[in-house]
Design a protein around this motif. Structure first.
Motif, PDB file in Angstrom:
ATOM      1  N   ALA A 256       0.826  -1.208   0.000  1.00 34.82           N
ATOM      2  CA  ALA A 256       0.000   0.000   0.000  1.00 34.82           C
ATOM      3  C   ALA A 256       0.861   1.259   0.000  1.00 34.82           C
ATOM      4  O   ALA A 256       0.567   2.231  -0.706  1.00 34.82           O
ATOM      5  N   GLU A 257       1.932   1.239   0.757  1.00 34.51           N
ATOM      6  CA  GLU A 257       2.808   2.406   0.818  1.00 34.51           C
ATOM      7  C   GLU A 257       3.509   2.645  -0.512  1.00 34.51           C
ATOM      8  O   GLU A 257       3.570   3.784  -1.003  1.00 34.51           O
ATOM      9  N   ARG A 258       4.027   1.591  -1.119  1.00 38.67           N
ATOM     10  CA  ARG A 258       4.742   1.742  -2.380  1.00 38.67           C
ATOM     11  C   ARG A 258       3.795   2.113  -3.517  1.00 38.67           C
ATOM     12  O   ARG A 258       4.159   2.905  -4.389  1.00 38.67           O
ATOM     13  N   ALA A 259       2.603   1.544  -3.515  1.00 38.95           N
ATOM     14  CA  ALA A 259       1.637   1.894  -4.552  1.00 38.95           C
ATOM     15  C   ALA A 259       1.106   3.306  -4.370  1.00 38.95           C
ATOM     16  O   ALA A 259       0.837   4.015  -5.345  1.00 38.95           O
ATOM     17  N   GLY A 260       0.944   3.732  -3.122  1.00 37.76           N
ATOM     18  CA  GLY A 260       0.432   5.070  -2.864  1.00 37.76           C
ATOM     19  C   GLY A 260       1.345   6.171  -3.353  1.00 37.76           C
ATOM     20  O   GLY A 260       0.898   7.289  -3.622  1.00 37.76           O
ATOM     21  N   ALA A 261       2.620   5.872  -3.479  1.00 35.12           N
ATOM     22  CA  ALA A 261       3.562   6.874  -3.974  1.00 35.12           C
ATOM     23  C   ALA A 261       3.520   7.019  -5.489  1.00 35.12           C
ATOM     24  O   ALA A 261       4.171   7.905  -6.040  1.00 35.12           O
ATOM     25  N   ARG A 262       2.736   6.157  -6.167  1.00 31.23           N
ATOM     26  CA  ARG A 262       2.667   6.189  -7.630  1.00 31.23           C
ATOM     27  C   ARG A 262       1.220   6.282  -8.102  1.00 31.23           C
ATOM     28  O   ARG A 262       0.841   5.687  -9.111  1.00 31.23           O
TER      29      ARG A 262
END
Length: 416
Positions: free
Chosen positions: A306-312
Motif C-alpha cells: 500500500a505504501e509503495r503503490a500510494g507513492a505512484r
C-alpha cells in the motif's frame, strides 16, 4: 579457440626448438586442449582440436625418435582416449540441450495458454498485469487471473491455489477454464461463485493422502465492473482485498462478509455477498495475491504494498506494474519464496471498447462448447442417475460434497 590452439602451438614450438637428445615433459599438457575446447565449443570443433592435438604429439614423437617406446605410445593412446571421450560427451550434451530447449518451448506455450496475457484495453478499462513465479524456469504457478467481457460489463478473477508446482498449475487451469466458460453469461455474481465452487469441488485432483483432502482450496476474488456506472461489484473468497488508488489516497476494499476459499464452501454453505464500491474515471484498482504482501526482505520485513503503490497514484497501469515489479524483486533480493501476481485496472472516461472480441459476448444460443452442453445435460439428469467422477470421489466425500447433489445452475444457460 585461441587458448587450446595456443597451448598446442606452444608445446610443439618448445619441443621443436629443444635439442633432439633432450626430451621436455610437456607432452602431457596436450591432453588439456580438447578438454578446454569441450567447455565452450561444439562437438565438431572439439573433435577437430583433438585431431590436431594427436597429430602434434605424433610429430613430436617423430622429431625426438620416441615412436615405438612404451612410455610415449601410452601417452598417445591416452590422448586419443581423452579426445574421443570429451567429444562424445560434448555431443551428448548438445543433444540433451536441444531436447531441453524443445521441452521448454512446449512448456512456455502451454503455460501461456493456461494463463493468457491480459490485453491493455478491456472495455472502458486500461489493464496491466505481471506474474512472478517462484519456481525456477516457470512462467506461471498457482496464482491466476483472467478477464472476460460481457455485453454490459467486464468481469475479472484473481486467485491463489494452495501449493506449488504442476498440481497447483492444474488446479489453476481448472478454475480459469470454469470462469471463462461461465463469466460471460448473464449470471449474477453469487450464481457465478456457486458454479465455480462446485466446479472446484468436482474437479480438484485427488490428493496423495486422505488427510490432505480437505486442505485443497483456492482463494479468489471476482469483480464485475459495469461499463456505464462508476462502480465495481466484488465477491471475495478468502482472498487478500484489492487496493483502490483515488487521487492521493489508497483505500483497502475489504469485503463485509467474505466467503471461504473455493473448494471448502460445501463445508460451511457459504453466502456469497456482493460488495459495491465506487470506481471513478482515473481511479486505479490494484488486485494482488498474497505472494506480494507476504514477500519479505532478508531482515524479515514484509513488502509494504500500500505504501509503495500510494507513492505512484498518478502512474498509468503499465508504469505502476513495472515499478512494483522492480521494487518487489529488489525488496526480496531477486528471488520470491511464493508466486506473486498483480493486476492494475484504470477506468477511463471514454466509451467502452466495441472490438469484435467484445461483440461476441454472450455467445449465440446453440453455439456453446461441448463442455457447457455436457454441464447442461448433467444439470437436467436426476440426482441418482448422474455419473460419479471416476477419480475424484475421494476428494468430494472428504470435502463433505455429495456426489449426487444437484449441480448449481447459471441463469445465463439456455435450457433446451
Amino acid at each position: 579457440m585461441a587458448l587450446p590452439l595456443g597451448l598446442i602451438a606452444t608445446v610443439m614450438l618448445v619441443d621443436s626448438l629443444s635439442p633432439s637428445e633432450v626430451v621436455l615433459p610437456l607432452d602431457p599438457l596436450l591432453i588439456a586442449a580438447p578438454a578446454i575446447t569441450a567447455s565452450f565449443a561444439s562437438s565438431l570443433v572439439t573433435g577437430i582440436i583433438g585431431a590436431i592435438d594427436v597429430a602434434g604429439m605424433v610429430e613430436t614423437g617423430l622429431l625426438h625418435h620416441l615412436l615405438g617406446s612404451m612410455f610415449f605410445d601410452a601417452e598417445v593412446i591416452a590422448l586419443v582416449a581423452v579426445a574421443v571421450i570429451v567429444t562424445v560427451c560434448r555431443r551428448l550434451r548438445e543433444r540433451h540441450w536441444r531436447e531441453l530447449t524443445q521441452v521448454r518451448t512446449v512448456s512456455e506455450a502451454t503455460q501461456r495458454v493456461v494463463l493468457r496475457p491480459l490485453p491493455r484495453r478491456i472495455g472502458p478499462l486500461r489493464v496491466a498485469s505481471v506474474y512472478l513465479a517462484a519456481q525456477e524456469q516457470a512462467l506461471i504457478g498457482g496464482d491466476l487471473y483472467a478477464a472476460v467481457r460481457t455485453s454490459t460489463s467486464t468481469r475479472l478473477i484473481i486467485g491463489d491455489v494452495m501449493g506449488k508446482g504442476l498440481t497447483a498449475i492444474g488446479d489453476a487451469a481448472l478454475l480459469l477454464g470454469a470462469f471463462r466458460e461461465a463469466a460471460h453469461r448473464q449470471a449474477t455474481l453469487p450464481d457465478l461463485m456457486a458454479y465455480l465452487e462446485h466446479s472446484v469441488c468436482w474437479n480438484l485432483a485427488e490428493p496423495t493422502e486422505a488427510d490432505q483432502a480437505a486442505e485443497c482450496f483456492i482463494t479468489a476474488a471476482v469483480i464485475d465492473i459495469p461499463d456505464t456506472t462508476p462502480q465495481l461489484h466484488m465477491v471475495t473468497c478468502g482472498h487478500p482485498p484489492p487496493l483502490l488508488l483515488h487521487e492521493r489516497q489508497v483505500s483497502t476494499l475489504r469485503a463485509t462478509h467474505p466467503a471461504p476459499p473455493l473448494g471448502l464452501g460445501e463445508l460451511t454453505a457459504p453466502d456469497y455477498h456482493v460488495d459495491t464500491f465506487t470506481l471513478k474515471p482515473g481511479d486505479l484498482l490494484l488486485l494482488h495475491t498474497d505472494g506480494v504482501i507476504e514477500a519479505r526482505d532478508p531482515r524479515g520485513v514484509f513488502y509494504p504494498l500500500a505504501e509503495r503503490a500510494g507513492a505512484r497514484v498518478h502512474d498509468s497501469p503499465q508504469s505502476l506494474v513495472h515499478h512494483l515489479r522492480t521494487d518487489l524483486l529488489a525488496h526480496v533480493g531477486g528471488h520470491l519464496a511464493d508466486d506473486a501476481a498483480m493486476v492494475v485496472l484504470q477506468r477511463t472516461a471514454g466509451p467502452a471498447s466495441t472490438s469484435s472480441r467484445d461483440r461476441r459476448a454472450p455467445p449465440r444460443t446453440g453455439a456453446e462448447p461441448r463442455l457447457l452442453k455436457e454441464i447442461r445435460r448433467l444439470c437436467d439428469m436426476p440426482a441418482g442417475a448422474r455419473p460419479k467422477p471416476p477419480f475424484r470421489s475421494v476428494r468430494r466425500h472428504s470435502a463433505g460434497v455429495d456426489p449426487g447433489a444437484p449441480l448449481p445452475r447459471l441463469r445465463g444457460f439456455q435450457q433446451p
